[in-house]
Design a protein around this motif. Structure first.
Motif, short mmCIF file in Angstrom:
data_model
loop_
_atom_site.label_atom_id
_atom_site.label_comp_id
_atom_site.label_asym_id
_atom_site.label_seq_id
_atom_site.Cartn_x
_atom_site.Cartn_y
_atom_site.Cartn_z
N MET A 48 0.67 -1.23 0.08
CA MET A 48 -0.03 -0.03 -0.06
C MET A 48 0.97 1.37 0.08
O MET A 48 0.69 2.11 -0.73
N HIS A 49 2.03 1.13 0.83
CA HIS A 49 2.68 2.28 0.82
C HIS A 49 3.53 2.71 -0.19
O HIS A 49 3.59 3.98 -0.66
N ASN A 50 4.13 1.80 -0.75
CA ASN A 50 4.99 2.19 -2.20
C ASN A 50 3.92 2.44 -3.27
O ASN A 50 4.21 3.55 -4.11
N ILE A 51 2.98 1.75 -3.42
CA ILE A 51 1.90 1.99 -4.45
C ILE A 51 1.52 3.41 -4.42
O ILE A 51 1.56 4.49 -5.14
N GLU A 216 -9.49 12.13 -0.27
CA GLU A 216 -10.22 10.88 0.39
C GLU A 216 -9.82 11.07 1.86
O GLU A 216 -8.94 11.34 2.02
N TYR A 217 -11.07 10.64 2.41
CA TYR A 217 -11.02 10.64 4.20
C TYR A 217 -10.97 9.26 4.68
O TYR A 217 -12.01 8.65 4.56
N MET A 218 -9.93 8.89 5.35
CA MET A 218 -9.84 7.56 5.87
C MET A 218 -8.85 7.34 6.95
O MET A 218 -7.85 8.18 6.81
N ASP A 219 -8.97 6.64 7.87
CA ASP A 219 -8.01 5.94 8.71
C ASP A 219 -7.53 6.92 9.99
O ASP A 219 -6.56 6.98 10.70
N THR A 220 -8.05 8.39 10.18
CA THR A 220 -7.83 9.06 11.11
C THR A 220 -8.23 8.67 12.45
O THR A 220 -9.45 8.13 12.45
N TRP A 221 -7.57 8.62 13.46
CA TRP A 221 -8.04 7.75 14.86
C TRP A 221 -7.33 8.31 15.89
O TRP A 221 -6.71 9.20 15.96
N ILE A 256 -3.54 12.14 6.41
CA ILE A 256 -3.93 12.74 5.31
C ILE A 256 -3.36 12.20 4.06
O ILE A 256 -2.12 12.11 3.86
N SER A 257 -4.24 11.52 3.41
CA SER A 257 -3.70 11.02 1.91
C SER A 257 -2.60 9.96 2.29
O SER A 257 -1.53 9.84 1.48
N GLY A 258 -3.03 9.18 3.52
CA GLY A 258 -1.80 8.15 3.73
C GLY A 258 -0.72 8.54 4.55
O GLY A 258 0.42 7.72 4.88
N TYR A 259 -0.79 9.96 4.89
CA TYR A 259 0.43 10.41 5.33
C TYR A 259 0.29 10.54 6.91
O TYR A 259 -1.06 11.31 7.26
N TYR A 260 0.85 9.98 7.87
CA TYR A 260 0.48 9.42 9.31
C TYR A 260 1.59 10.67 9.99
O TYR A 260 2.34 10.98 9.88
N THR A 261 0.56 11.54 11.15
CA THR A 261 1.10 12.14 11.81
C THR A 261 0.72 11.78 13.45
O THR A 261 -0.37 11.11 13.37
N MET A 330 4.73 8.30 4.64
CA MET A 330 3.36 7.24 4.08
C MET A 330 3.69 6.31 4.79
O MET A 330 4.34 5.14 4.30
N LEU A 331 2.84 6.22 5.81
CA LEU A 331 2.99 5.11 6.68
C LEU A 331 1.62 5.05 7.62
O LEU A 331 0.95 6.12 7.74
N SER A 332 1.36 3.95 8.14
CA SER A 332 0.26 3.95 9.04
C SER A 332 0.35 2.81 10.20
O SER A 332 1.48 1.86 10.20
N HIS A 333 -0.59 2.64 10.91
CA HIS A 333 -0.48 1.60 11.82
C HIS A 333 -0.69 0.25 11.39
O HIS A 333 -0.61 -0.94 11.99
N PHE A 334 -1.36 -0.02 10.23
CA PHE A 334 -1.27 -1.29 9.36
C PHE A 334 -0.63 -1.21 8.02
O PHE A 334 -0.64 -2.16 7.15
#
Length: 405
Positions: A48-51, A216-221, A256-261, A330-334
């Motif tokens: 996911m992250h590299n694509i 697109e809005y997803m994965d904020t937690w 934000i668009s796959g960018y984790y903070t 470009m990273l996330s908890h999954f």
């Protein structure tokens, strides 16, 4: 009816991506430099992250394979028919859709992109992501090819952030602060971890939508933990109700668009005992020293060594639970990890300009001992030419975060 194995469908129009076309072209150009330097004819990205990094498209797998084929003159994403044209609209490149009518149409789609006349001799793949099953199937269709791991090369590219990336990361840090401010408004005895977390998440999602109306809005937690639930850094929120004297762990994660903070803070409800205050102050002291140590030219392991020595002097080294910080991007908890920039004993990477890294010391004192609980502070720093910029503004420590209600 004859049903295709794969096809192209440009439904609608391309949408605004999080980065400029120039940014994506620059990333792909650097990827092709890696291919050239390692004599690779083709790269098959699967993570996911590299694509997302090279195309802008973040896939939702749900058990189906996704990919991106990169050659010397092509870059094409491969997606499942269930997503229709969303992958095409959300990427800067072309897209091929494979269908479910036959098994392994994903592989047939790969072949369709490169053709059969000049099969690749050397193929780069992500060893840390490709499953044994997919690797076996790739071997069967590229029987004379040699496969090389490209994952570490890609990670090194992602470790150094562009100006556009730093801009989105700074906005993420700002939004994490806003989520924390909203959470603090709801902290009081009787409130549940869940309801407090919802308030912080909603605040951040609305701010992301305001700042990035085309995204697109997803994965904020939010992870908001109290009492014994603070013992693990990644413990999920529960329905536990807050009590006077509780230790709290506030964690806001805007995506934000796959960018984790991230922003992480220790707090207490109304009051604090002496043992807890002593432990908290020790962790804050290490955190402050860590912030001073992050700058260009410093080795990750050296920072870790000095902070270990400080924890030992303070009498809390035995309670430390993990590394002192990690890279952002470009990273996330999954998905994703830029393991080359982590503040751990076994990482000797030297910090350099445009790396982005956290400082986040944590100690955990088990139940039954004075000061029991998990203590953690977390700031994000952008490495500059001659120092580092702390982009986290929410205050930390006992002077600010004993919340009285």
């Amino acid at each position: 009816m004859e049903r295709p194995d794969f096809f192209e469908l440009n439904n609608g129009e391309k949408v605004k991506l999080p980065f400029s076309d120039k940014e994506y072209k620059n990333r792909v150009s650097k990827l092709r430099d890696v291919m050239s330097n390692n004599n690779m004819d083709m790269v098959i990205l699967t993570s996911m992250h590299n694509i997302a990094y090279y195309t802008g498209f973040i896939y939702c797998s749900f058990g189906r394979p996704y990919g991106c084929v990169v050659t010397k003159d092509k870059i094409v994403t491969i997606s499942a028919n269930i997503d229709a044209s969303q992958p095409w609209r959300r990427s800067h490149c072309n897209n091929v859709i494979y269908t479910d009518w036959k098994r392994d149409n994903f592989l047939r789609a790969i072949v369709s992109i490169i053709g059969r006349d000049d099969p690749p001799k050397t193929i780069g793949i992500e060893n840390d992501h490709v499953t044994l099953d997919i690797k076996e199937k790739l071997n069967s269709i590229f029987s004379i090819a040699i496969f090389k791991d490209i994952s570490k090369h890609l990670m090194k590219q992602r470790m150094i952030k562009s100006d556009e990336e730093i801009s989105i990361i700074k906005n993420g840090a700002r939004i994490a602060d806003l989520g924390a401010e909203e959470i603090v408004k709801h902290i009081k005895p009787g409130q549940s971890e869940l309801e407090i977390a919802i308030a912080g998440r909603d605040k951040m999602e609305r701010e992301i939508a305001k700042s990035y109306p085309d995204a697109e809005y997803m994965d904020t937690w939010v992870w908001f933990q109290s009492g014994i639930n603070t013992d693990g850094a990644h413990n999920p929120k529960t329905n536990r109700a807050l009590k006077n004297g509780d230790i709290l762990s506030l964690n806001t994660f805007p995506m934000i668009s796959g960018y984790y903070t991230a922003l992480e803070r220790t707090l207490f409800v109304n009051e604090i005992d002496d043992a807890s205050l002593k432990a908290w102050e020790a962790n804050v002291k290490v955190h402050k020293r860590g912030l001073e140590l992050i700058k260009p030219g410093v080795k990750c392991s050296e920072i870790c060594e000095e902070l270990n020595n400080l924890f030992a002097e303070l009498g809390y080294l035995q309670y430390r639970t993990f590394g002192y910080g990690h890279s952002f991007g470009m990273l996330s908890h999954f998905y994703g990890r830029e393991a080359g920039v982590e503040l751990r004993e076994d990482i000797d990477t030297i910090l350099e300009k445009n790396m982005v890294i956290s400082m986040e010391p944590m100690i955990m004192i088990p139940e039954g001992k004075p000061g029991a609980g998990g203590y953690r502070e977390h700031d994000i720093l952008v490495i500059k030419e001659d120092g580092a910029e702390n982009i986290t503004k929410f205050p930390f420590g006992p002077d600010h975060n004993i919340i009285k209600n």
